[in-house]
Design a protein around this motif. Structure first.
Motif, PDB file in Angstrom:
ATOM      1  N   THR A 199      -4.422   1.415   9.619  1.00 35.37           N
ATOM      2  CA  THR A 199      -5.266   1.626   8.446  1.00 35.37           C
ATOM      3  C   THR A 199      -4.386   1.953   7.241  1.00 35.37           C
ATOM      4  O   THR A 199      -3.469   2.777   7.343  1.00 35.37           O
ATOM      5  N   ALA A 200      -4.674   1.322   6.115  1.00 39.59           N
ATOM      6  CA  ALA A 200      -3.866   1.525   4.919  1.00 39.59           C
ATOM      7  C   ALA A 200      -3.891   2.985   4.478  1.00 39.59           C
ATOM      8  O   ALA A 200      -4.922   3.656   4.551  1.00 39.59           O
ATOM      9  N   GLY A 201      -2.744   3.481   4.060  1.00 39.77           N
ATOM     10  CA  GLY A 201      -2.629   4.866   3.610  1.00 39.77           C
ATOM     11  C   GLY A 201      -1.201   5.330   3.716  1.00 39.77           C
ATOM     12  O   GLY A 201      -0.286   4.547   4.039  1.00 39.77           O
ATOM     13  N   GLU A 202      -0.999   6.615   3.464  1.00 42.56           N
ATOM     14  CA  GLU A 202       0.356   7.169   3.459  1.00 42.56           C
ATOM     15  C   GLU A 202       1.035   7.002   4.811  1.00 42.56           C
ATOM     16  O   GLU A 202       2.216   6.651   4.897  1.00 42.56           O
ATOM     17  N   PHE A 203       0.278   7.226   5.888  1.00 38.33           N
ATOM     18  CA  PHE A 203       0.884   7.165   7.225  1.00 38.33           C
ATOM     19  C   PHE A 203       1.372   5.752   7.532  1.00 38.33           C
ATOM     20  O   PHE A 203       2.516   5.556   7.965  1.00 38.33           O
ATOM     21  N   ALA A 204       0.530   4.737   7.302  1.00 42.15           N
ATOM     22  CA  ALA A 204       0.925   3.353   7.574  1.00 42.15           C
ATOM     23  C   ALA A 204       2.116   2.949   6.714  1.00 42.15           C
ATOM     24  O   ALA A 204       3.013   2.218   7.165  1.00 42.15           O
ATOM     25  N   SER A 205       2.149   3.428   5.471  1.00 39.13           N
ATOM     26  CA  SER A 205       3.273   3.109   4.587  1.00 39.13           C
ATOM     27  C   SER A 205       4.569   3.691   5.116  1.00 39.13           C
ATOM     28  O   SER A 205       5.619   3.032   5.125  1.00 39.13           O
ATOM     29  N   ARG A 206       4.505   4.948   5.567  1.00 39.16           N
ATOM     30  CA  ARG A 206       5.714   5.592   6.102  1.00 39.16           C
ATOM     31  C   ARG A 206       6.191   4.887   7.366  1.00 39.16           C
ATOM     32  O   ARG A 206       7.389   4.782   7.611  1.00 39.16           O
ATOM     33  N   MET A 207       5.241   4.399   8.181  1.00 38.46           N
ATOM     34  CA  MET A 207       5.598   3.735   9.430  1.00 38.46           C
ATOM     35  C   MET A 207       5.987   2.276   9.216  1.00 38.46           C
ATOM     36  O   MET A 207       6.484   1.624  10.138  1.00 38.46           O
ATOM     37  N   GLY A 208       5.728   1.752   8.011  1.00 33.79           N
ATOM     38  CA  GLY A 208       6.057   0.364   7.731  1.00 33.79           C
ATOM     39  C   GLY A 208       5.190  -0.626   8.476  1.00 33.79           C
ATOM     40  O   GLY A 208       5.649  -1.723   8.844  1.00 33.79           O
TER      41      GLY A 208
END
Length: 430
Positions: A199-208
């Protein structure tokens, strides 16, 4: 059938259909419930009745899981109908609806008939097929909905694949309505969802990780609800997982549309952080959401906005899961963990026990017209005896399913199935 009649005495009866939660007893004869005694014990029973002392444990109707995937026919190494039925019995699931995206796809009466005959040969739990809404679940040409209904399918769906073409979906809804067949559909904007692993968000961004915004579910649902209103069809919203979509669902129900909604036990139990260090057992479709979404969906269950909880049982062998996260197959097995996970939600104080049990007994029975899901005289004797307080530590390797892809692996749950009856026959005993 059992050779002797059975009596469950000294149990706590929980029957959402009637609203009863209290002491009592149940007598089973020739596969049906012969009597339900509330309050005091059953009194003096004849010598030919086998009496089971429940020691105050919980006796509930057998669970009804309306979204189960198997590999049979076509992908038996994932799961056979027999291994799924054995896992269901161990989990207290006495009726399950299997999805049509098999090989071949269940898009004509012959495959529906095959599944029903295989289930009868296995003689464990009640197995019902869902038929494909479109040929090959490809979203292009409508399947033989009327003939599949006559063969025994309970609803039609393309399982994990949204029907992108709105004209095709309108035809499916209109045609299914003429036969009184519900249509289950996954709400998702296909372009926003394409290739997503999280799911799009800070967590997905950090995990790439490639991700999908939560608005994709709301966009898909708005279209589905508009077409359901146009056709006046019976729509089952397949797995609501976001707070944004809940707003659309509530508005549709308030307008009086014939819409019911499900969610999966996975999305009630986990959030996106549980992916942790790329745990592929937690890669699901829809993907796990934020904690705020998880809590909103739990509240929707408590309020009755979401009608049915499903296991979303989707077996995947190790070779499909032991891959980089964005390449791994989505899905999780869940037949054995459905009930203890539900009971854990109750113990954590999120939802009243009777409301949770309703979502897996009388609610799906009423939705699909099944003769099950209640503790009543004359009802089918599909029963589960449960110790609601027994701790359970899930060991995925010990699950009965052929595939072991459980996100609950290593998690401590609370609630143990002691005995499962189908048509009065004991199909599982701890």
């Amino acid at each position: 059938m059992n050779a002797r009649p059975l009596a469950f005495a000294n149990v706590r009866l929980l029957d959402p259909a009637s609203g009863y939660d209290g002491p009592g007893a149940v007598i089973v004869t020739e596969g049906v419930i012969a009597d339900v005694v509330r309050g005091a014990g059953p009194g003096k029973l004849s010598a030919d009745i086998e009496v089971i002392d429940g020691q105050g444990k919980l006796l509930i109707p057998g669970l009804i899981d309306i979204r189960v995937k198997t590999g049979e026919p076509g992908a038996e190494p994932k799961e056979t109908l027999k291994s799924a039925a054995r896992a269901a019995a161990a989990g207290g699931v006495t009726s399950m609806v299997v999805q049509p995206d098999t090989l071949p796809v269940a898009d004509d009466p012959s495959v529906v008939d095959f599944i029903l005959r295989r289930a009868r040969d296995i003689e464990l739990v009640n197995v019902y097929p869902a038929g494909a809404a479109t040929k090959g679940c490809e979203g292009k040409r409508m399947a033989e909905i009327g003939l599949m209904r006559d063969a025994g399918c309970l609803y039609v769906t393309d399982a994990d694949r949204p029907i992108v073409d709105s004209k095709v979906f309108q035809r499916v809804l209109a045609y299914a309505r003429s036969f009184g067949v519900p249509v289950a559909h996954r709400p998702a904007d296909p372009w926003l969802s394409a290739g997503a692993a999280a799911t799009a968000g800070e967590f997905a961004s950090r995990m790439g990780l490639p991700s999908v915004p939560v608005i994709a579910e709301k966009i898909g649902l708005e279209r589905d609800l508009a077409l359901a209103e146009l056709t006046r069809a019976r729509l089952i919203v397949d797995q609501v997982t976001t707070a944004a979509a809940l707003e659309s669902l509530k508005r549709a129900k308030d307008k009086g549309l014939d819409v019911k909604a499900t969610t999966s036990i996975n999305h009630l139990s986990f959030n996106e952080i549980d992916i942790g260090d790329y745990r592929t057992f937690c890669k699901l479709d829809p993907p796990l959401r934020s904690e705020d979404d998880r809590l909103a969906v739990i509240e929707a269950v408590a309020s009755g906005l979401i009608d049915v909880i499903v296991s979303a049982h989707a077996p995947a062998p190790a070779e499909d899961k032991r891959l980089p996260y964005d390449e791994a197959a989505p899905g999780a097995v869940g037949l054995q963990t459905l009930l203890p996970a539900l009971l854990t939600l109750h113990h954590e104080g999120h939802v009243k026990l009777i409301d949770l049990i309703r979502t897996v007994t009388s609610a799906p029975a009423d939705l699909l017209g099944l003769p099950a899901g209640r503790l009543a005289k004359g009802a089918r004797a599909d029963l589960v005896l449960v110790d609601p307080n027994a701790p359970v530590i899930v060991d995925a390797d010990k699950l009965i399913s052929k595939s072991k892809n459980s996100p609950f692996d290593g998690r401590r749950l609370q609630g143990k199935v002691l005995r499962t009856l189908v048509d009065g026959r004991t199909v599982y005993s701890a």
